[in-house]
Design a protein around this motif. Structure first.
Motif, PDB file in Angstrom:
ATOM      1  N   SER A  29      48.281  29.958  38.527  1.00 41.62           N
ATOM      2  CA  SER A  29      47.011  29.263  38.778  1.00 41.62           C
ATOM      3  C   SER A  29      45.936  30.246  39.225  1.00 41.62           C
ATOM      4  N   VAL A  30      46.317  31.167  40.124  1.00 42.16           N
ATOM      5  CA  VAL A  30      45.367  32.177  40.602  1.00 42.16           C
ATOM      6  C   VAL A  30      44.961  33.098  39.466  1.00 42.16           C
ATOM      7  N   VAL A  31      45.937  33.531  38.668  1.00 43.23           N
ATOM      8  CA  VAL A  31      45.667  34.431  37.548  1.00 43.23           C
ATOM      9  C   VAL A  31      44.733  33.777  36.537  1.00 43.23           C
ATOM     10  N   ALA A  32      44.974  32.502  36.232  1.00 44.67           N
ATOM     11  CA  ALA A  32      44.136  31.793  35.261  1.00 44.67           C
ATOM     12  C   ALA A  32      42.717  31.594  35.782  1.00 44.67           C
ATOM     13  N   PHE A  33      42.606  31.223  37.060  1.00 47.11           N
ATOM     14  CA  PHE A  33      41.280  30.988  37.644  1.00 47.11           C
ATOM     15  C   PHE A  33      40.473  32.289  37.704  1.00 47.11           C
ATOM     16  N   SER A  34      41.124  33.386  38.106  1.00 49.94           N
ATOM     17  CA  SER A  34      40.413  34.671  38.176  1.00 49.94           C
ATOM     18  C   SER A  34      40.011  35.147  36.787  1.00 49.94           C
ATOM     19  N   ALA A  35      40.819  34.840  35.778  1.00 51.15           N
ATOM     20  CA  ALA A  35      40.473  35.222  34.406  1.00 51.15           C
ATOM     21  C   ALA A  35      39.206  34.506  33.944  1.00 51.15           C
ATOM     22  N   ARG A  36      39.099  33.219  34.280  1.00 47.09           N
ATOM     23  CA  ARG A  36      37.915  32.458  33.868  1.00 47.09           C
ATOM     24  C   ARG A  36      36.665  32.916  34.617  1.00 47.09           C
ATOM     25  N   LEU A  37      36.833  33.248  35.895  1.00 40.84           N
ATOM     26  CA  LEU A  37      35.701  33.794  36.645  1.00 40.84           C
ATOM     27  C   LEU A  37      35.267  35.139  36.067  1.00 40.84           C
ATOM     28  N   SER A  38      36.240  35.973  35.730  1.00 35.73           N
ATOM     29  CA  SER A  38      35.926  37.289  35.170  1.00 35.73           C
ATOM     30  C   SER A  38      35.203  37.161  33.839  1.00 35.73           C
ATOM     31  N   TYR A  39      35.635  36.220  33.019  1.00 34.67           N
ATOM     32  CA  TYR A  39      35.000  35.987  31.720  1.00 34.67           C
ATOM     33  C   TYR A  39      33.551  35.546  31.905  1.00 34.67           C
ATOM     34  N   LEU A  40      33.346  34.627  32.850  1.00 36.13           N
ATOM     35  CA  LEU A  40      31.995  34.136  33.118  1.00 36.13           C
ATOM     36  C   LEU A  40      31.085  35.250  33.606  1.00 36.13           C
ATOM     37  N   THR A  41      31.532  36.013  34.610  1.00 36.02           N
ATOM     38  CA  THR A  41      30.682  37.069  35.168  1.00 36.02           C
ATOM     39  C   THR A  41      30.509  38.228  34.200  1.00 36.02           C
ATOM     40  N   MET A  42      31.475  38.447  33.306  1.00 32.78           N
ATOM     41  CA  MET A  42      31.312  39.471  32.280  1.00 32.78           C
ATOM     42  C   MET A  42      30.151  39.125  31.358  1.00 32.78           C
ATOM     43  N   CYS A  43      30.081  37.865  30.948  1.00 32.83           N
ATOM     44  CA  CYS A  43      28.965  37.430  30.095  1.00 32.83           C
ATOM     45  C   CYS A  43      27.634  37.548  30.833  1.00 32.83           C
ATOM     46  N   LEU A  44      27.617  37.167  32.113  1.00 36.18           N
ATOM     47  CA  LEU A  44      26.394  37.279  32.911  1.00 36.18           C
ATOM     48  C   LEU A  44      25.997  38.743  33.101  1.00 36.18           C
ATOM     49  N   THR A  45      26.990  39.613  33.306  1.00 32.25           N
ATOM     50  CA  THR A  45      26.706  41.044  33.477  1.00 32.25           C
ATOM     51  C   THR A  45      26.072  41.625  32.228  1.00 32.25           C
ATOM     52  N   LEU A  46      26.620  41.272  31.073  1.00 35.34           N
ATOM     53  CA  LEU A  46      26.080  41.765  29.808  1.00 35.34           C
ATOM     54  C   LEU A  46      24.640  41.300  29.613  1.00 35.34           C
ATOM     55  N   CYS A  47      24.395  40.011  29.885  1.00 37.84           N
ATOM     56  CA  CYS A  47      23.035  39.478  29.731  1.00 37.84           C
ATOM     57  C   CYS A  47      22.061  40.163  30.680  1.00 37.84           C
ATOM     58  N   TRP A  48      22.456  40.290  31.950  1.00 30.58           N
ATOM     59  CA  TRP A  48      21.558  40.884  32.940  1.00 30.58           C
ATOM     60  C   TRP A  48      21.318  42.357  32.639  1.00 30.58           C
ATOM     61  N   GLY A  49      22.346  43.052  32.119  1.00 27.49           N
ATOM     62  CA  GLY A  49      22.172  44.453  31.756  1.00 27.49           C
ATOM     63  C   GLY A  49      21.148  44.624  30.654  1.00 27.49           C
ATOM     64  N   ILE A  50      21.169  43.730  29.671  1.00 26.82           N
ATOM     65  CA  ILE A  50      20.188  43.797  28.583  1.00 26.82           C
ATOM     66  C   ILE A  50      18.798  43.483  29.103  1.00 26.82           C
ATOM     67  N   PHE A  51      18.684  42.475  29.966  1.00 30.46           N
ATOM     68  CA  PHE A  51      17.386  42.151  30.564  1.00 30.46           C
ATOM     69  C   PHE A  51      16.838  43.335  31.362  1.00 30.46           C
ATOM     70  N   THR A  52      17.724  44.026  32.078  1.00 27.82           N
ATOM     71  CA  THR A  52      17.301  45.161  32.893  1.00 27.82           C
ATOM     72  C   THR A  52      16.855  46.327  32.039  1.00 27.82           C
ATOM     73  N   ALA A  53      17.646  46.641  31.005  1.00 25.44           N
ATOM     74  CA  ALA A  53      17.352  47.801  30.166  1.00 25.44           C
ATOM     75  C   ALA A  53      16.086  47.621  29.345  1.00 25.44           C
ATOM     76  N   THR A  54      15.826  46.397  28.909  1.00 23.96           N
ATOM     77  CA  THR A  54      14.682  46.148  28.036  1.00 23.96           C
ATOM     78  C   THR A  54      13.432  45.685  28.770  1.00 23.96           C
ATOM     79  N   GLY A  55      13.602  45.153  29.985  1.00 22.74           N
ATOM     80  CA  GLY A  55      12.455  44.619  30.705  1.00 22.74           C
ATOM     81  C   GLY A  55      11.993  43.271  30.198  1.00 22.74           C
ATOM     82  N   TRP A  56      12.847  42.575  29.420  1.00 19.98           N
ATOM     83  CA  TRP A  56      12.444  41.287  28.841  1.00 19.98           C
ATOM     84  C   TRP A  56      12.195  40.229  29.903  1.00 19.98           C
ATOM     85  N   VAL A  57      12.886  40.319  31.034  1.00 18.95           N
ATOM     86  CA  VAL A  57      12.690  39.317  32.084  1.00 18.95           C
ATOM     87  C   VAL A  57      11.227  39.248  32.500  1.00 18.95           C
TER      88      VAL A  57
END
Length: 280
Positions: free
Chosen positions: A27-55
């Motif tokens: 249960s812990v492994v599955a929950f942490s995997a889903r959190l990691s997946y979510l924050t990975m997507c957010l990290t990628l999006c925020w990194g692109i916003f930061t690098a390009t200045g689109w925000v």
């Protein structure tokens, strides 16, 4: 309706070879995997916003690199819990160095996740080393984060299918990854196309082509400059961060430093450096 054994666990769980400990760990492994997946997507999006200045185009504020770093750290932390959690299974699906060395346990889907995790660790460790390496070399390695996203997503979806949770990942995973995939696609669209749709400024002097063999004039917008020091890494004899935090620079650098100056302007995440031709 589940039949409960004397241990308090469903009969089908015991039949699958899971103990009470394994059930909790999974249960812990599955929950942490889903959190990691979510924050990975957010990290990628925020990194692109930061690098390009689109925000800034939409909100009037710059994206903060600290937010990108915080998301990346949380992604790595939850991925660590997910991976090393397998050590605590009585089932011993993964043992010892199999957690961080791919293909040792024979599962390709596990290997995809391990490779993604190892690359993620390397990216996070080297994130603060842009002052040591030239920005261009550092950036090329940092861009392997796109490969991390592909490998981790493949690992997540394959694992969900193997564990019978594909419907959940199909709905939630696709919803979370769709914005990240869209931003990655837009990230590689030619700048002239982005300028036409208004995502970047196409008429800025900062994007005006200059003769690389002609004398150049350098100016820095102090309102934009956040003193990250990328410019100093690329052209240390032109840009210098002072002890008091101010940026000192040569307005008329030598022609021999033109390539480094242009590289410094491109490396600035805040687009604070303007380079133009100089009359002689």
């Amino acid at each position: 309706m589940d039949v409960i054994s004397m241990t308090g666990l469903p009969i089908d769980v015991l039949a699958a070879g899971y103990t009470g400990n394994d059930n909790g760990v999974r249960s812990v492994v599955a929950f942490s995997a889903r959190l990691s997946y979510l924050t990975m997507c957010l990290t990628l999006c925020w990194g692109i916003f930061t690098a390009t200045g689109w925000v800034r185009r939409f909100t009037g504020h710059h994206a903060l690199r600290s937010g990108h770093a915080m998301l990346a750290t949380f992604t790595l932390a939850t991925a660590t819990v997910h991976g090393f959690g397998f050590w605590f299974l009585d089932e011993q699906l993964v043992v010892g160095s199999q957690v961080f060395i791919p293909f040792l346990n024979g599962y390709v889907r596990h290997a995809l996740g391990i490779i993604a995790f190892d690359l993620m660790v390397a990216i996070v460790v080297t994130a603060g080393m842009h002052r040591v390496f030239r920005y261009r070399n550092w950036l090329r390695f940092h861009q392997t984060a796109y490969a991390v996203f592909v490998l981790a997503a493949a690992h997540a979806w394959w694992g969900a299918w193997a564990n019978g949770n594909f419907e959940l990942v199909w709905l939630a995973g696709l919803t979370v990854s769709a914005p990240a995939l869209a931003l990655v696609a837009v990230r590689f669209v030619p700048s002239r196309v982005l300028a036409k749709v208004g995502l970047i400024e196409g008429d800025s002097a900062r994007t005006t082509p200059v003769d690389k063999a002609a004398p150049l004039t350098v100016s820095v917008d102090n309102q934009r400059c956040h003193r990250y020091g990328f410019c100093q890494t690329e052209a240390p004899d032109v840009f210098q961060l002072q002890e008091d935090g101010r940026l000192a620079y040569r307005q008329s650098p030598d022609i021999t430093r033109n390539l480094d100056v242009l590289s410094a302007a491109r490396s600035c995440p805040m687009r604070a450096i303007e380079v133009a031709g100089r009359d002689v």
